[in-house]
Design a protein around this motif. Structure first.
Motif, PDB file in Angstrom:
ATOM      1  N   HIS A 171       0.737  -1.335  -0.127  1.00  0.00           N
ATOM      2  CA  HIS A 171       0.003  -0.214  -0.045  1.00  0.00           C
ATOM      3  C   HIS A 171       0.749   0.981  -0.107  1.00  0.00           C
ATOM      4  O   HIS A 171       0.669   2.414  -0.065  1.00  0.00           O
ATOM      5  N   THR A 172       1.874   1.116   0.107  1.00  0.00           N
ATOM      6  CA  THR A 172       3.041   2.355   0.604  1.00  0.00           C
ATOM      7  C   THR A 172       4.295   1.217  -0.577  1.00  0.00           C
ATOM      8  O   THR A 172       5.121   1.362  -0.031  1.00  0.00           O
ATOM      9  N   LEU A 173       4.696   2.688  -1.624  1.00  0.00           N
ATOM     10  CA  LEU A 173       5.434   2.773  -2.406  1.00  0.00           C
ATOM     11  C   LEU A 173       6.462   4.342  -2.633  1.00  0.00           C
ATOM     12  O   LEU A 173       5.969   5.044  -3.242  1.00  0.00           O
ATOM     13  N   THR A 174       8.013   4.911  -1.998  1.00  0.00           N
ATOM     14  CA  THR A 174       8.410   5.399  -2.297  1.00  0.00           C
ATOM     15  C   THR A 174       8.882   5.446  -3.716  1.00  0.00           C
ATOM     16  O   THR A 174      10.714   4.142  -3.420  1.00  0.00           O
ATOM     17  N   LEU A 175       9.637   5.515  -4.722  1.00  0.00           N
ATOM     18  CA  LEU A 175      10.850   5.132  -5.569  1.00  0.00           C
ATOM     19  C   LEU A 175      11.363   7.398  -5.828  1.00  0.00           C
ATOM     20  O   LEU A 175      11.659   7.345  -6.783  1.00  0.00           O
ATOM     21  N   ASN A 176      11.843   8.315  -5.239  1.00  0.00           N
ATOM     22  CA  ASN A 176      12.451   9.291  -4.811  1.00  0.00           C
ATOM     23  C   ASN A 176      13.537   9.258  -5.102  1.00  0.00           C
ATOM     24  O   ASN A 176      14.675   8.636  -4.954  1.00  0.00           O
ATOM     25  N   LEU A 182       6.762  10.212  -6.046  1.00  0.00           N
ATOM     26  CA  LEU A 182       7.903  10.201  -7.064  1.00  0.00           C
ATOM     27  C   LEU A 182       8.814  11.550  -7.203  1.00  0.00           C
ATOM     28  O   LEU A 182       9.370  11.054  -8.259  1.00  0.00           O
ATOM     29  N   LEU A 183       9.278  12.463  -6.313  1.00  0.00           N
ATOM     30  CA  LEU A 183       9.517  13.708  -5.977  1.00  0.00           C
ATOM     31  C   LEU A 183      11.018  13.258  -6.242  1.00  0.00           C
ATOM     32  O   LEU A 183      11.421  12.324  -6.013  1.00  0.00           O
ATOM     33  N   GLY A 184      11.771  13.835  -7.063  1.00  0.00           N
ATOM     34  CA  GLY A 184      13.313  14.130  -7.403  1.00  0.00           C
ATOM     35  C   GLY A 184      13.408  13.537  -9.746  1.00  0.00           C
ATOM     36  O   GLY A 184      14.614  12.922  -8.909  1.00  0.00           O
ATOM     37  N   ASN A 185      12.501  12.810  -9.383  1.00  0.00           N
ATOM     38  CA  ASN A 185      12.163  12.068 -10.793  1.00  0.00           C
ATOM     39  C   ASN A 185      12.009  13.194 -11.724  1.00  0.00           C
ATOM     40  O   ASN A 185      11.524  13.704 -11.755  1.00  0.00           O
ATOM     41  N   ILE A 186      12.804  12.660 -13.054  1.00  0.00           N
ATOM     42  CA  ILE A 186      12.420  13.467 -14.458  1.00  0.00           C
ATOM     43  C   ILE A 186      10.800  13.312 -14.405  1.00  0.00           C
ATOM     44  O   ILE A 186      10.358  14.004 -14.867  1.00  0.00           O
ATOM     45  N   ALA A 187      10.100  12.084 -14.545  1.00  0.00           N
ATOM     46  CA  ALA A 187       8.982  12.253 -14.874  1.00  0.00           C
ATOM     47  C   ALA A 187       8.493  13.128 -13.921  1.00  0.00           C
ATOM     48  O   ALA A 187       6.670  13.040 -13.970  1.00  0.00           O
ATOM     49  N   CYS A 188       8.682  13.334 -12.376  1.00  0.00           N
ATOM     50  CA  CYS A 188       7.868  14.070 -11.371  1.00  0.00           C
ATOM     51  C   CYS A 188       8.059  15.065 -11.863  1.00  0.00           C
ATOM     52  O   CYS A 188       9.082  15.946 -10.985  1.00  0.00           O
ATOM     53  N   PRO A 189       7.027  16.228 -12.724  1.00  0.00           N
ATOM     54  CA  PRO A 189       7.867  17.923 -12.974  1.00  0.00           C
ATOM     55  C   PRO A 189       7.757  18.464 -11.240  1.00  0.00           C
ATOM     56  O   PRO A 189       6.652  18.555 -10.632  1.00  0.00           O
ATOM     57  N   ASN A 190       8.491  18.775 -11.073  1.00  0.00           N
ATOM     58  CA  ASN A 190       8.558  19.699  -9.955  1.00  0.00           C
ATOM     59  C   ASN A 190       9.973  20.966 -10.071  1.00  0.00           C
ATOM     60  O   ASN A 190      11.022  21.169 -10.568  1.00  0.00           O
ATOM     61  N   GLU A 191       8.807  22.454  -9.686  1.00  0.00           N
ATOM     62  CA  GLU A 191       9.535  23.660 -10.055  1.00  0.00           C
ATOM     63  C   GLU A 191      10.869  24.012  -9.740  1.00  0.00           C
ATOM     64  O   GLU A 191      11.867  24.967  -8.855  1.00  0.00           O
TER      65      GLU A 191
END
Length: 195
Positions: free
Chosen positions: A44-49, A75-84
């Motif tokens: 139920h919990t998956l982090t791929l940061n 998914l923070l810190g991946n290119i697939a996750c847009p982050n300003e």
């Protein structure tokens, strides 16, 4: 015990023996688009940061298939996750479109990245989530490399005389068309009762 960067796991094949696994943290592991998880029905919990995931849609399709109980995903810190905060070209709107797309694909999520999924986000994802996929041009690297190699080849709507930096005269002209704005793209979202 510290793990050196080259010793980080690249294969998750051994996880298949843990079929009752509920939480999995795979942050900072150099995992890429070839990430394949075994079927983990209780996860139920998956982090791929902070990995190297660039392709979002294939990852989400894979997760929907192998982890049907997933409720918390980061998914923070991946290119697939847009982050300003990581990429200057991204803004909050890019991140919100990403959230709608992820929620469209993974409908059971309660938390995405650091924020709780709201009822309004879930409704918006049902209606428009499929259309929020960000599509990049196929030859983005080639066009940017060509543009940086020859700056004089940039397109400009200005006449050639006005491109000379030493000539400071203004360019004036007449136009026989008057723009009233009634056919603009922005106006198609304004209803008559809002005018």
């Amino acid at each position: 015990m510290s793990i050196r960067k080259q010793d980080r796991p690249r294969s998750l094949e051994g996880l298949k023996t843990f079929s009752y696994l509920e939480e999995l943290i795979l942050d900072n592991n150099l995992l890429g688009n070839d990430l394949l998880l075994p079927r983990l029905p209780h996860l139920h919990t998956l982090t791929l940061n902070k990995n190297q995931i660039t392709e979002l849609e294939s990852l989400l399709d894979h997760l929907a298939e192998v982890v049907p109980s997933l409720q918390y995903l980061s998914l923070l810190g991946n290119i697939a996750c847009p982050n300003e905060l990581v990429c200057k070209e991204k803004d909050e709107d890019d991140y919100q479109r990403y959230r709608y797309f992820v929620l469209h694909k993974l409908t059971n999520l309660k938390f995405l990245d650091t924020r709780k999924v709201t009822r309004r986000e879930r409704e918006e994802a049902l209606i428009r989530g499929a259309f929020m996929k960000v599509v990049k041009p196929k030859d983005a690297k080639g066009s940017s490399a060509a543009a940086s190699a020859s700056p004089e080849m940039h397109y400009t709507p200005l006449p050639a005389a006005s491109r000379d930096l030493t000539n400071h005269r203004g360019i004036l002209g007449k136009c026989r068309y008057i723009y009233y704005g009634k056919h603009s793209e922005g106006n198609r979202f304004i209803r008559d009762d809002q005018l």
